[in-house]
Design a protein around this motif. Structure first.
Motif, mmCIF file in Angstrom:
data_model
loop_
_atom_site.group_PDB
_atom_site.id
_atom_site.type_symbol
_atom_site.label_atom_id
_atom_site.label_comp_id
_atom_site.label_asym_id
_atom_site.label_seq_id
_atom_site.Cartn_x
_atom_site.Cartn_y
_atom_site.Cartn_z
ATOM 1 N N ASP A 1 0.823 -1.212 0.000
ATOM 2 C CA ASP A 1 0.000 0.000 0.000
ATOM 3 C C ASP A 1 0.857 1.262 0.000
ATOM 4 N N GLN A 2 2.110 1.123 0.399
ATOM 5 C CA GLN A 2 2.989 2.283 0.546
ATOM 6 C C GLN A 2 3.935 2.498 -0.635
ATOM 7 N N TYR A 3 4.291 1.418 -1.345
ATOM 8 C CA TYR A 3 5.322 1.508 -2.375
ATOM 9 C C TYR A 3 4.838 0.884 -3.681
ATOM 10 N N ASN A 4 5.342 1.397 -4.795
ATOM 11 C CA ASN A 4 4.975 0.831 -6.096
ATOM 12 C C ASN A 4 5.755 -0.467 -6.351
ATOM 13 N N ASP A 5 5.423 -1.130 -7.459
ATOM 14 C CA ASP A 5 6.017 -2.437 -7.766
ATOM 15 C C ASP A 5 7.531 -2.380 -7.931
ATOM 16 N N ASP A 6 8.036 -1.313 -8.553
ATOM 17 C CA ASP A 6 9.485 -1.195 -8.745
ATOM 18 C C ASP A 6 10.211 -1.073 -7.407
ATOM 19 N N VAL A 7 9.681 -0.247 -6.521
ATOM 20 C CA VAL A 7 10.295 -0.085 -5.198
ATOM 21 C C VAL A 7 10.202 -1.397 -4.429
ATOM 22 N N MET A 8 9.066 -2.075 -4.526
ATOM 23 C CA MET A 8 8.905 -3.348 -3.815
ATOM 24 C C MET A 8 9.896 -4.396 -4.312
ATOM 25 N N ALA A 9 10.120 -4.441 -5.610
ATOM 26 C CA ALA A 9 11.088 -5.404 -6.156
ATOM 27 C C ALA A 9 12.483 -5.119 -5.622
ATOM 28 N N ASP A 10 12.887 -3.852 -5.640
ATOM 29 C CA ASP A 10 14.200 -3.480 -5.100
ATOM 30 C C ASP A 10 14.281 -3.759 -3.607
ATOM 31 N N LEU A 11 13.205 -3.472 -2.907
ATOM 32 C CA LEU A 11 13.163 -3.712 -1.470
ATOM 33 C C LEU A 11 13.336 -5.206 -1.160
ATOM 34 N N CYS A 12 12.611 -6.048 -1.890
ATOM 35 C CA CYS A 12 12.717 -7.499 -1.666
ATOM 36 C C CYS A 12 14.124 -8.013 -1.947
ATOM 37 N N CYS A 13 14.729 -7.552 -3.030
ATOM 38 C CA CYS A 13 16.102 -7.968 -3.342
ATOM 39 C C CYS A 13 17.061 -7.522 -2.240
ATOM 40 N N THR A 14 16.896 -6.290 -1.780
ATOM 41 C CA THR A 14 17.769 -5.764 -0.732
ATOM 42 C C THR A 14 17.614 -6.560 0.558
ATOM 43 N N VAL A 15 16.387 -6.898 0.899
ATOM 44 C CA VAL A 15 16.142 -7.699 2.108
ATOM 45 C C VAL A 15 16.783 -9.073 1.970
ATOM 46 N N LEU A 16 16.499 -9.766 0.889
ATOM 47 C CA LEU A 16 16.991 -11.140 0.736
ATOM 48 C C LEU A 16 18.505 -11.201 0.637
ATOM 49 N N ASN A 17 19.130 -10.167 0.109
ATOM 50 C CA ASN A 17 20.594 -10.139 0.045
ATOM 51 C C ASN A 17 21.239 -9.972 1.418
ATOM 52 N N GLN A 18 20.486 -9.507 2.391
ATOM 53 C CA GLN A 18 20.992 -9.366 3.760
ATOM 54 C C GLN A 18 20.877 -10.658 4.562
ATOM 55 N N LEU A 19 20.060 -11.576 4.081
ATOM 56 C CA LEU A 19 19.745 -12.790 4.840
ATOM 57 C C LEU A 19 20.479 -14.004 4.279
ATOM 58 N N PRO A 20 20.748 -14.983 5.139
ATOM 59 C CA PRO A 20 21.354 -16.218 4.626
ATOM 60 C C PRO A 20 20.320 -17.011 3.837
ATOM 61 N N SER A 21 20.779 -17.850 2.969
ATOM 62 C CA SER A 21 19.863 -18.733 2.241
ATOM 63 C C SER A 21 19.439 -19.879 3.145
ATOM 64 N N ARG A 22 18.192 -20.252 3.038
ATOM 65 C CA ARG A 22 17.671 -21.393 3.800
ATOM 66 C C ARG A 22 16.744 -22.152 2.861
ATOM 67 N N TYR A 23 17.364 -22.941 1.968
ATOM 68 C CA TYR A 23 16.600 -23.637 0.944
ATOM 69 C C TYR A 23 15.935 -24.881 1.497
ATOM 70 N N ILE A 24 14.674 -25.029 1.090
ATOM 71 C CA ILE A 24 13.873 -26.174 1.533
ATOM 72 C C ILE A 24 13.035 -26.668 0.362
ATOM 73 N N ARG A 25 12.476 -27.836 0.534
ATOM 74 C CA ARG A 25 11.544 -28.376 -0.457
ATOM 75 C C ARG A 25 10.112 -28.191 -0.017
ATOM 76 N N SER A 26 9.885 -28.255 1.272
ATOM 77 C CA SER A 26 8.514 -28.222 1.765
ATOM 78 C C SER A 26 8.420 -27.348 3.005
ATOM 79 N N ASP A 27 7.473 -26.432 2.999
ATOM 80 C CA ASP A 27 7.247 -25.600 4.174
ATOM 81 C C ASP A 27 6.831 -26.435 5.370
#
Length: 90
Positions: free
Chosen positions: A26-52
């Motif tokens: 509701d606060q940011y457009n799609d372009d900002v959200m995409a950049d935001l998501c990439c920035t967040v995920l780049n700060q976090l370690p990977s935790r790959y799984i097959r099933s939630d």
């Protein structure tokens, strides 16, 4: 080579949950959200799984809380970096 379609980074799910909780779409457009998501995920370690479901079974409450805190902090950092920069460029 093709990886199985079910393989994903568990932090992506946690990020989406937090985006919904904070109503960031509701606060940011799609372009900002995409950049935001990439920035967040780049700060976090990977935790790959097959099933939630497997992750929910093996993840302790303490570890889940810690992961949620990491996501929240990473979002705060990303907002300060990406969203504020985007508002300056508008």
């Amino acid at each position: 080579m093709h990886l199985h379609d079910d393989i994903h980074n568990y932090y992506e799910k946690m990020l989406l949950e937090e985006i919904i909780n904070r109503k960031l779409y509701d606060q940011y457009n799609d372009d900002v959200m995409a950049d935001l998501c990439c920035t967040v995920l780049n700060q976090l370690p990977s935790r790959y799984i097959r099933s939630d479901i497997d992750m929910a079974f093996y993840l302790s409450t303490t570890e889940r809380v810690h992961m949620q805190q990491r996501v929240a902090t990473a979002i705060d950092v990303a907002i300060s970096q990406v969203a504020k920069k985007a508002s300056i460029n508008e």
